[in-house]
Each structure stands twice: as C-alpha cells, then as structure tokens.
Design a protein around this motif. Structure first.
Motif: not given
Lengths: 551, 431, 356
Positions: A373, A466, A468, B121, B150-151, B170, B214, B216, B219, B243
């Motif tokens: 994430r 961000n 990752f 992301g 989220f990115g 989410n 796993s 966003d 999970k 994953k």
C-alpha cells in the motif's frame, strides 16, 4: 554459383520475414496506420543492405541483384501469406484478437491500405494485396543497390571538412538551446500540437551535443570555456521549460545521480552490482519515514508512545540529508562485506539476491512499511517556507545533486583511491600483491556508491509524493546498469547520455510507450554485440572492451 | 566503420522520418492496450485549427476559443483486472461522446485524457504526477482500484484537481480533510458489513477464514468483513494475506484447512479469487468449504478462469440504483461503438459514465466565457461544485454527494454462481 | 596453438571454498543451526496435524520437480559456457504459452474429452517443449554466440536484455489477459489416502519431471552426444581438436535444456492454472537458486538442489513460524547464503580449469 546465391537470398528473406512478422504482431500496423508498409519496406531495404555486406568480399552487382530479388520475393510472399491468413480468419468470423492481441480488423486493414470493413467482410481486393507484395519485394533489390553503392564509396569525410566539422560540433549545442528558447514562445507554431514534445527533444539533444562538444575539446582552456558556457545554458533550462518537460528532466537527472553512484561501483571498481536499487530504496524509504511518519503503522505507534507528533515531518528535507547519507553508507558496507571475496557472475547474482530480499522485506513488513500500500504523502523540500515540490524545482535540485556528485566522482577518479579501484578492476591479485588495500577500497566503493543512490532515492521520494515496493524492483537496478552500459562505462558524460537516452527519450516518444521496454531490451542486446563499451565511454574502458574485437 | 555506425546509417532516413511522423501524429498519450485506432495515426500532423493549449492563470484553467476541455482518466488497463479497466474507460468515453453531442459546455467540446493506472499505487502515483504537471487537466475520473486512487489522492489534492472514482471502494478514499476526493461507487464499509450479515444470517455459518491480497482494496474489505463478522458473534479462524499476482495459494490454504472453516472470504481481484476457488478443492480440510469473493472479482474474468470451480461460490457487488431505460440507451451506444456487450468486460461501466456526467455537470455550473471567447474554469469553484452535486439523474440512480464526497446511490448485492452465470440471492434490489 | 582471449577486469569465478576464513565458516554454521533450531521449536509448539506436513511436502516435491527441470538447463549451460543464462526463466514461460495454445488446439480437436485427454495433454507437453527448444536455440544463436569471448559482464547484460525482450514481446503479442489452462475431467481429481489428498496434476507433474530428468542423465552419460557435451564442458579447445563441432554441441545443449524448461512451463501452467508474461521470472530465479544450491555445473546437484529448495519453500514458512508470503525471501536467502558461504554448493562445483 547461382544456387548459392539463391539459397543466400532465401535465407535472408526468411530471417527478415521473422523480424517483420514480429514487428507486425507487436502492433505496429495499428500504430503507424497507413505509414506501416512504407516504413517497414524502408526498414527492409536497410536490413537487406546490411545483410549483403560482408567484410572483405566485394560481390558483383549481378550477384547482389539476384540475391536481392530472391530475398525480396521470399520476404514479401511470406508476409503476404501471414497477413492473408489472418485476414481470412477474421473474415471467417474467428476472434483472432483474443489470441493475437494486436491483430484487430483496423490493424490488418491498415496494413493493406483498405478500410476496416473490407477485412471484416472478407472483401480484400487483389490490387491491395499486390501493392503490399510489390512494396516488400522491391525492398530486396533496393537493398542490394544500397549495399553496392555503399561498398564503392570511399570515406569522403577527409581533409577539407575537418575544421568545419569541429566548429559545427562546438556550435550545435547552443543552436539547439536557441531552438528550445524559440519554441517556448507561444507565437511560434513549428510542430503543431507536438510542439512540447519537440521542445523536450531539442532540450535533451542540446545536452547531448554539449557533452560531445565538451569531450571533443582540443585544449583544456577550450574545455573550461565551453564547459562554463554549457553549464550556463543548462542553468537556464529549468526556467524555460514547462511543467511536464521539467518533470521529465527531473527524473532523468535523478537517474543521473544514481548512475554516477553505480558508475563508481561498476565502472571504477569493477564490482558488478545488480542489487543497486536496494540503496535507492533505503534512501527513499528513510526519507518517507522521516517526512511522513503517519504513513507507517509501527513507526507512528512508536513515536506516539514517546509523545512525538506524527502528522508532521520529523526532519525537513535538508535536515534529512546527513542521516540518510550515513544510513545508505552503512547499508553499502553491510551489503559489501559478505561479498568481498566474490567476483564476476557470482557477485552479480548475490547482489541481485540482496536487492530482491530488501524489496521483499519492504513488501512484507507491512507494519513498518505499509507493504504494497506504500508510504503516502511525503513532504516536499522547502526553503524558507517556499515549496520546492514542483517539477521545475525538483529538476533544479536534481541538477545540483548531479553536479555535486559528479564533482565528487571526478575528484575520486583522480585520487589514490580511484587508482586503487582501477588496479582492482584490472587484476585483483596483482593489485593485492602491489599493496592495494583490497577490503578498504572495495568497501569504500560500495559505501560511496550507496550514499549517492541514497541521495537520489531521497529526492525521488520527495518528487513522487508516494512510494511503493514496486518502485524498487530489479528492473530499476537493470535500468541504472543499462544507463552506464549504453552511455559509456566509467565516464560521467556517458552516464548523462545514458540517462537521457533511456529515461528521457521514452517520454518524448510517449505515443509508442508500450514498446518502450522491448525496444530497451533489444537495445541492450544490440549494444552488447555492436558496441559494448557504450556510446561515450572513458578512454580506458574503450581500450579494454574493444580489445576483444582484435583477439 | 564500426557495426553500430553502419547500423545507424543503414536504417534509412524514411524509417526515422516515419518514427518522427508517428510521434507527431500520436493522439492522446499512453493507450497501452487500446485496440488499434487507425483514425488517430492516419490524421495529418497539423490540425486545421491553431494548436489550442489551455493555459493556467492562478487557479483558473483557461480554455482558449476552439480548444477542448481536458478531463483526465486513470484506468486499470494493465494489472489484475484489465477487462474491467477497459470497460470503465469505454464507459467514460461514451459519457464524453454524449456530452459533446449535447453541445459540450458553453459550446466547448470535452476530451478524455486516458492514462493507465494499472490498479496499483505506484502507477496511480505516476498518473497523478502526470496530471499534476499538466495545467490543462480540469478534473479526473478514476482511479479504478483503491490502491491506485490512494496514489492519486495526495498528488491531486496538492494540485487542486478534483476526482470522481467510479469503482474505488476503500472507505478511506473519501475523508473529511479531502475536498477533491469523490466517488460514485459505494464504500466497502457497507460491502463488508452486508457480506458479514449474509454469511452469518443467511448462510448460517459461524466459523470462517478470511484471505486477502494485501492490496488497499483487498485487505481493506477483508478487515471490515472480519470485524463485522466477529461483532455479529462469529469466529474468524484465520486471516491470511497473499499478494496480487500470486498464482499458488496452496500454502496459506493448507494452513487454513487445518481449522476446517465453513467459508473462505477473499478480498481481492478476479484472477486471484478464481485461483483460490480452484485450488481450495485440492486442499485437505476444505472439501466442504464455501468461497466468497467481492466486487473486484465480480467479472466474467473470474468465471472464465475458475471454470467449473466457480459453481456454488458467492460474490458481492456494490450495485448502483440502476435505471433500466438509461442503462439500455447506454448499452446501445456502447455496443455500437465497441462491438461488445459491456457486461462481458466488467461491472462498473455505468458508474464510470455517471462519474464523468457528474464532472461535466459541475463544469457547466462554474464555467464562464470571457470577452475574448475563452472558457474560464475556476479550480476551487469546480471542487465545490462537484461536492455540492445534488439530485443528478444518472444511470446508477440519483447522485447526491454528501459532505465527504460519497455521491453514489444503490446498495450491496450478493450473487451465487449457477450454471456458469451470476444469480442474485441477497441484498439491494432483489426481486 | 590457439590464443585464449584475455578476460579483462571481470575474471572467472573459481571455487575458493577451501580458503574461506574460519570466522566466516563459523558464522555460516551458526546461521544454519539457528534456522534449524527455530524450525524444530516452532514445529513442536504449533502442533499441526500430520496431514498438514504431508500436504506441504507433496506440494514441495511438485514444485521441486518443476524447478529441477529448469535448473538442469541453467546447470548445463553454465557447465559448457561458464555463463548464467538469465533468459532461461523466460524460455520456460514461452513453453508455458505454447502449451496453452497446444491445449486450445487439442481441445478444438476433441482430444481433451474423456480418456482421449491423455493424448491432448501429451500434445500440449510436446508443443511446449518444442517451441521452448526453438526459442532457446535462437536465443543462443542471436544473443550469446557473437559474445563468446567477451568479458563476463557483456553476455550477462545481453542475457538480461534477452530476458526482458521475451517477456514484453509475449505481453505485446498475446495481450495482458492471463492464459488459463483448462483442466480436463480426466485429471481433475486426485488420490485420497485417509485425510491426505494428492491431486492428479501434482502426481503427473512429479512423475513426468523424474522421467525427463532420467532421460537427460541417460543422454549425457551414455550417448555419443553426451560424451561430446562433457568434453566441451571440460575443455572447449581440446574438444575442438578432437573433432567435436563445438558450435553444434553448444546449440544442442541449449536445445535440451530449453526443451526441459518448456516442459516445466507447461507443468507450471497446469499447477497454477494460469500463465502470464511474467510467469517465468520468479520461478526462473528460484530454479537458478536450486542449481547453485546443488552446485552449478553439476547435474545431479541441480536435481537435488531443486527438490530441497521446493520442499524448503513449501514447509519453510510454516516451520519457521513466519507468514506464507515470506516464501520468496526464503529462496533468495538460500541463494545468498549458499553463494557466500559455500559457493560450491551441496554436491560441489564441477571445476572447469581455465587453461591460461
């Protein structure tokens, strides 16, 4: 005689068919549209010409033409068969696209130069097929002519042209820079809707031209003068380019920083490190923790226990630089120590393993790193409250970083340590016998290289906002290595060139973005076969690697 | 003369020229899996009108007369769900077509700038940075996946570009502190809860295992389900993570098999869900165990990959309040333009259409034409206008955005797989 | 007298196991002991039933079989050319893709219904092996042969380029959707012995792997071709002087190794049900780890190493009490530890003397 020529023609035609079939299947007709057949035919002419040239042999025109005709006919017949079968399948209702992703009716139609509906209905006129057949068949004899003409040319870039050439080389970078500035004027409309792309390309070419000119300098005075002017030109760039162009140049120079660091490990000391991305990741993640502590569950928990607020950066960008440098250096020593005795392939594989292990830990220690994430919302660098997170300022920072690192690298190259590295690279046992402190030199190489990568990582994290685990895969290590290989091992201009070619150019050719990686991969193989020392290598490396051509 | 030089000189000028021509002809950037569009590359390099690049003046996007309003789109065209991603993009394109057919905004036409968010992301970050560096982008539809969004979120927040996601579920995507974050899809806070209720009340199971990928999204929804199920009084015997991109789940499944749960709940996307459903059958202890997936797997891709193993499995989906007449009109246009039924690719095309509709309507509210004939769009006003959307009639129902950006209508539906097709058995809109 | 080209800079790796300092060996031993101790303690405390361990073991053996096929390819090439064929994992993937198409063809010809499925499966396997073999030979001819005398770095980079090229070409040509291996009804179920369940696919994979490995060993040990291969691996120049066509032998080595990798690709397709463009990358690296673990250049070593690695990867996370996602880390850690502490591997490296 003739039979051999026939076979040779057949064989070359067959090989070229494989190449053209590949280019068709990966989707070029869909991309190039009507221009596909001319483009591929032109490519075929060039490839035929190359194929017909043999060192030392001087075939007659007749021989070349026969080979050319046979080769061309073979090529065009095979391609026509391939496209014909696909067209027939589509007309017959088979869903070819579910297997061959790029062979859609419009793509096949573009190949033949007919409207897509003709393909779906199966109404392919013979004239269209004949047209494409002829175009490719003609490529064969045309290639023969080109080969014949080439063989009989003498090198004519002699005498008179020399001085003129030198001045052209010196002026070119500034001419290109002028072009960049001119294109910045909204009133200028060269290039139409692609003006921005053209401008970026001109900017990159101007830097390349500048590097070439600098290296071609005749005296050290000229070098200093030229260098000064070029640096001034470089300083102007961020202020004239637009946001997107600056963003591209920013990432190019972040990779220059990385490349310069790897250059020390691989280029100077000869330690083949395929896990270099680990240090890049350390720098990036360290800065992420320091500037966005709220992103990491475990970290913010710990800090909360100590009563430290977690919604603010812990350290500013500038404050974070020294600890990150130290951390990266420690990482370099830790990764370097176990591999001191390894060489060559084994060293490459172990470092690769290390790199992957670090990435997997970043991926799996989700409590610490938030796993796939990622760590989000990293703070940009600021100066007196002024936000430097925008593309232009990131580019400037990357330029400054590259400059600083290049300066350090240059000093190191000419120092005792640098000479020790060369000795190790050439012959480790002899170096040891002569008293070169192996362990210390190697560890220093790792540590210093790691430090530079860490700094690049820090800037990268600030730029990306961000990060990752997927940003730090093996591919990044390969990228950095390819920079040096393609650009020129052991040389600083080479690294800059490599970064521009491998990181900047794909951005310019954004329309063909999906072919980026295959082109990169093919380039690696071709470079290794044709010019393993790179485009702008250091003098010594050129001597080393070219020697094999003579053995 | 070295081989390389010969190579370089022998690939004749026409080819290089063609390459440059290609770069000049290339239409909107990056369309990695777009089917070939011969119209785009075949067009002449210079359009007949002067190149109209919108400019920015201090938080106001200026679209020059004759130019187009550019809306960015982040779609998961590669990654675990390429078909649904393509479907979402195509739905957005229909919406743009419709808006343009109706005259655009004050006579200005709209244009979709599609980028590949790859459902991750890191790619979402790349796309976000691209949009942020492009001062002509007014708003964004996307991302497709939660991680991808989220990115986008922090970057678009800083660049003051509002986005409306059609499918990211989410809960944390919308939040009090984010005025640019909006979505049409429903939050997983609802999906996880309804799923737990379904398993506990309808199926009557008391002992389940939870798996996730796993990501966003995966999970996130898995955690919500787990917490809701425990609160209802059930027992969650395992919470295992894999994953995205994994293909061998036998290790965590074997571990779960030891506890012999009645159901395995998986938060994640189609391929992984299908493989788990299939590999479950080989693991001791799971012979009688049922499988339940969530909206990221509610696709034809799941059915194709799992084959016969999908029979009897369950799937939940965040459905909109679909308006039948609007949907059928949409489908007609979709099939005419793309030659395939939208449901064959993915379930979020209608939401995608509505997300673009929402954006366009908001632009209409705030756009002003100045004396020189340019269109001015104030960024902050647009952000507010999107957030204040109310009573907008979309394909997925009446769209009204609440104060934190939740704009969608509808509810959670639960399906089972019967004879190779999904059949609704619980939830919103069940007849 | 032939002139041996000098390798500047990057020298050949020699097995220096004997010279490893005492401290390093002690550390290595400590690491192994620590791992074993943890494994024992966790296994005793966690109390998993026997069926659990058996299932994990079965899975590990199946994986090991697949890895072994690929590892053999690595080891063969290293033995002959002293080079690591980075693109070998991709050859496996190409085999998997070809197997997928083989299955499609077989299915449309009705060869997957009922008991005729055996024919269809065999067809798919042969298709995978054939295409992979072709790919491997082409690879050698195009990307490696021109670089025979070059310093170590050069063919390595070329191999990396070839690996990426294969991966992304497959992505471009065949699209991004995963290719789903149909499972014919014939092999859909498995053996049951009490609570233990062994799926037929796993059984078939393991047995086929053993058969193919056996065939390879037979070829290398008992045929003229094998003798020629061993000769070239020992000393290329001397073999040439003895009348062996070195180029042909090298090509044949690649052919054999790639055919095995292709078979592994098809089996991986059945085991995981899907093949994607990047399906070869991680298994390729793991298979390489296996080859190194057993002793690179050593054929039985590759097989042993692969089985050990497969089982370690399957049982490891549970035994060590760490989450299942750490499987890949186990594989890489093994690689790193072996190369640092015991580069000769379990069964010792076949030392190839470089005549200076």
């Amino acid at each position: 005689m003739s039979a051999r020529w026939l076979l040779s023609g057949l064989r070359t035609g067959g090989v070229l068919f494989a190449v053209l079939a590949y280019l068709i299947l990966i989707g070029l007709p869909g991309r190039l549209g009507e221009a596909t057949v001319p483009a591929l035919a032109a490519l075929a002419v060039g490839l035929f010409s190359l194929a017909w040239q043999r060192r030392g042999a001087r075939p007659s025109l007749v021989e070349l033409l026969i080979k050319g005709v046979v080769g061309g006919v073979t090529l065009s017949t095979l391609v026509a068969l391939l496209m014909g079968i696909i067209a027939a399948l589509i007309a017959g209702g088979a869903r070819v696209q579910t297997v061959l992703d790029k062979m859609t009716p419009p793509a096949v139609a573009a190949w033949f130069g007919v409207p897509p509906i003709a393909i779906t209905r199966g109404e392919l006129e013979a004239a269209a097929v004949l047209r494409t057949w002829l175009a490719l068949a003609a490529a064969g004899p045309l290639g023969s002519l080109l080969a014949f003409g080439w063989q009989h040319r003498q090198a004519l870039r002699q005498a008179g042209g020399e001085a003129l050439r030198r001045w052209l080389v010196r002026l070119l970078p500034f001419a290109l820079l002028g072009l960049v500035l001119a294109l910045g004027d909204p009133a200028v409309t060269i290039g139409g809707s692609q003006k921005g792309t053209l401008r970026l390309l001109a900017a990159m070419l101007s830097i390349v031209a500048g590097l070439v000119a600098w290296r071609a300098a005749q005296s050290s005075r000229e070098q200093v003068l030229l260098g000064g002017l070029l640096l001034a030109g470089l300083a102007i760039l961020p202020f004239t380019l637009d946001q997107f162009q600056n963003a591209v140049m920013g990432i190019v120079f972040i990779f220059v920083m990385m490349g310069l660091g790897l250059n020390i490990v691989v280029g100077y000391a000869g330690l083949l490190d395929l896990g270099y991305v680990a240090f890049f990741a350390i720098g990036a993640y360290a800065y992420a923790f320091l500037s966005a502590p709220f992103s990491s569950p475990w970290f913010s928990q710990q800090l909360a226990q100590w009563g430290v607020p977690t919604d603010q950066p812990l350290l500013s960008f500038w404050q974070a630089i020294p600890p990150i440098m130290v951390l990266a250096a420690i990482g370099g020593v830790l990764l370097g120590t176990p591999v001191l005795r390894l060489r060559g392939d084994y060293l490459a594989i172990v470092t690769l393993g290390f790199g992957e292990i670090i990435r997997l830990f970043m991926l799996n220690l989700a409590d610490l790193t938030n796993g796939p994430r990622g760590l989000l919302n990293i703070a940009p660098p600021t100066v007196f409250g002024y936000d430097l997170g925008n593309p232009r300022d990131i580019f400037i920072l990357a330029l400054l970083g590259s400059g600083a690192i290049a300066f350090v690298a240059l000093r190191l190259e000419r120092s005792r340590l640098g000479r020790a590295w060369v000795a190790i690279r050439e012959d480790e046992e002899a170096a040891q016998a002569m008293g070169v402190p192996l362990v210390r030199a190697k560890l220093l190489a790792f540590a210093i290289g790691a430090t530079f990568a860490g700094l690049a990582g820090q800037l990268y994290a600030a730029r990306q906002v961000n990060i990752f685990p997927d940003n730090f895969t093996l591919f990044v290590s390969i990228d950095a290595l390819a920079l040096i290989i393609v650009g020129g091992m052991g040389s600083i201009p080479g690294v800059v060139f490599g970064a521009l070619a491998l990181k900047g150019l794909p951005e310019v050719l954004r329309g063909v973005d999906e072919y980026r990686i295959v082109a990169f991969a093919a380039l690696l193989v071709i470079m290794m076969i044709a010019r393993p020392e790179g485009i702008l290598p250091a003098q010594r490396t050129k001597a080393e690697l070219s020697a094999r051509a003579e053995s | 003369m070295s081989l390389l030089t010969r190579l370089a000189l022998h690939i004749p000028a026409p080819v290089v020229a063609c390459a440059l021509l290609l770069a000049a002809c290339a239409a909107p950037p990056v369309q990695p899996t777009a089917p070939a569009q011969p119209a785009a590359p075949a067009q002449p390099a210079a359009p007949t009108e002067p190149p109209a690049q919108p400019a920015v003046q201090a938080g106001v996007v200026v679209v020059p007369a004759g130019g187009k309003i550019r809306i960015g789109g982040s779609f998961a065209l590669t990654g675990p769900i390429p078909d649904p991603g393509k479907d979402i993009r195509q739905g957005a394109e229909i919406a743009i077509d419709d808006a343009n057919a109706a005259g655009g905004v004050n006579g200005f036409l709209l244009e979709l700038v599609a980028e590949d968010g790859a459902c991750s992301g890191d790619q979402g970050t790349v796309v976000g940075n691209k949009f942020a560096a492009d001062p002509t982008i007014v708003a964004v539809t996307g991302g497709t996946c939660s991680g991808e969004t989220f990115g986008l979120k922090p970057i678009l927040q800083r660049a003051r570009i509002p986005f409306v996601s059609p499918s990211a579920t989410n809960p944390a995507i919308t939040s009090e502190d984010c005025d640019v974050c909006n979505r049409v899809a429903l939050s997983d806070a609802l999906q996880g809860q309804v799923d737990a209720e379904f398993v506990y009340n309808e199926l009557g199971f008391r002992k389940v295992a939870v798996m996730h990928d796993s990501s966003d999204y995966g999970k996130g929804v898995a955690e919500i389900f787990r917490d809701a199920f425990v609160k209802l009084g059930g027992e969650v015997v395992a919470f295992e993570g894999a994953k995205v991109g994994d293909t061998d789940f036998r290790a965590p499944l074997t571990k779960i098999g030891v506890s012999q749960p009645e159901l395995i709940f998986f938060g994640g996307y189609a391929t992984e869900a299908a493989l788990i459903a299939q590999q479950m059958k080989e693991v001791a202890g799971l012979e009688k165990t049922k499988f339940m997936g969530t909206d990221g797997a509610y696709t034809q891709q799941y059915l194709d990959t799992a084959g016969s193993a999908a029979e009897g499995t369950f799937m939940s989906y965040v459905a909109g309040d679909t308006q039948a007449d609007k949907l059928s009109a949409f489908r007609e246009k979709y099939i005419a333009k793309f030659g395939i039924e939208p449901e064959k690719l993915g379930p979020f095309h209608a939401q995608s259409y509505d997300s673009v509709l929402l954006i366009v309507e908001a632009i209409k509210k705030v756009a002003k034409t100045d004396s020189a004939g340019n269109l001015l769009i104030d960024r902050e006003a647009l952000i507010k206008a999107i957030r204040e959307t109310s009573g907008l009639a979309g394909i997925t129902g009446t769209l009204t955005c609440n104060p934190i950006g939740e704009c969608g209508a509808g509810g959670v539906q639960v399906f089972t797989v019967e004879n190779g097709a999904f059949k609704q058995v619980y939830g919103f809109g069940l007849r | 007298m032939t002139v041996v080209p000098q390798e500047h800079g990057w020298r050949a790796q020699r097995s220096n196991a004997l010279a490893l300092p005492l401290l390093a060996r002690a550390i290595g031993l400590l690491i192994v002991i620590a791992i074993l101790a943890r494994a024992v303690s966790v296994s005793l405390s966690e109390n998993y039933p026997l069926t659990f361990w058996v299932s994990q073991l079965v899975n590990g053996l199946v994986l090991g079989g697949v890895y072994a096929l690929v590892a053999l390819g690595y080891t063969l090439v290293y033995g002959i050319l002293l080079m690591i064929n980075f693109a070998h994992g991709e050859v496996m993937m190409v085999g998997g893709v070809a197997g997928f198409f083989g299955l499609q063809i077989a299915s449309s010809l009705g060869w997957l219904d009922g008991s005729a499925a055996a024919l269809g499966l065999l067809f798919a396997l042969l298709a995978g092996m054939g295409v992979a073999a072709l790919t491997g030979v082409t690879l050698e001819r195009v990307a490696y042969r021109p670089l025979r005398g070059a310093p170590r770095l050069v063919p390595l980079i070329s191999a990396i380029g070839a690996s990426l090229f294969l991966q992304y070409s497959v992505l471009l040509i065949f699209g991004v959707r995963p290719m789903v291996y149909q499972r014919p009804a014939l092999i859909a179920d498995g053996l049951r012995a009490g609570p233990v369940f062994v799926p037929y696919t796993g059984l078939i994979i393991f047995v086929t792997s053993l058969l193919l490995m056996g065939m390879l060993v037979a070829i290398v040990q008992y045929t003229r071709l094998g003798r020629a291969m061993r000769a070239v691996a020992t000393d290329k120049e001397a073999a040439a002087l003895m009348g062996v066509d070195v180029n042909q032998i090298i090509a044949l080595t690649f052919l054999l190794g790639s055919a095995l990798a292709g078979a592994a690709g098809v089996m991986l397709g059945f085991h995981n049900s899907v093949i994607k463009f990047n399906s070869g990358f991680i298994p390729g690296l793991k298979a390489f780890t296996a080859a190194v673990l057993g002793g690179i250049g050593n054929i039985p070593g590759a097989m042993v190493g692969a089985l050990v690695l497969g089982v370690a990867e399957s049982i490891g996370p549970s035994a060590l009490g760490i989450p299942a996602e750490y499987r890949d880390i186990i594989a890489f850690s093994v690689l790193v530890l072996v190369l640092i502490f015991r580069p000769a591997g379990l069964l010792g490296e076949v030392v190839v003397e470089k005549r200076a």
